[in-house]
Write a protein that holds these residues in place. Sequence first.
Motif: not given
Length: 121
Positions: A11-12, A15-17, A83, A117, A119
């Motif tokens: 994710v950039q 962003g959120s996951l 987030s 995760v 980022v």
Amino acid sequence: VQLQASGGGLVQAGGSLSLSCAASGLTLSNYAMGWFRQAPGKEREFVALISLTGSSTIYGDSAKGRCTVSRDNAKDTVYLQLSSLKPEDTAVYYCAASEIWTTLGHQYKYWGQGTLVTVSS
């Protein structure tokens, strides 16, 4: 007993996951559930803790204000919403089950396999 963490990915920044932890082989409502993370070359770090019914939560300093832990005992699943992600949030995220209310990883009885995760900046 199995704790299956999922939902990780790339994710950039900003962003959120949403991570999930599905439990089997145990009665989830009997356990406090924690989330931890471990970045490459770093020690494992406490992220969040939720009580048996979900009425109480604790968050680690690193993610406080940027994550929300929740649970659905009927679905035997615990969630971690992340987030405003930063590159320093890059880590393998683990869920774990404890019979006591604790943020100390060594006091957890069961651990999931983790979900990565990443980022990007």
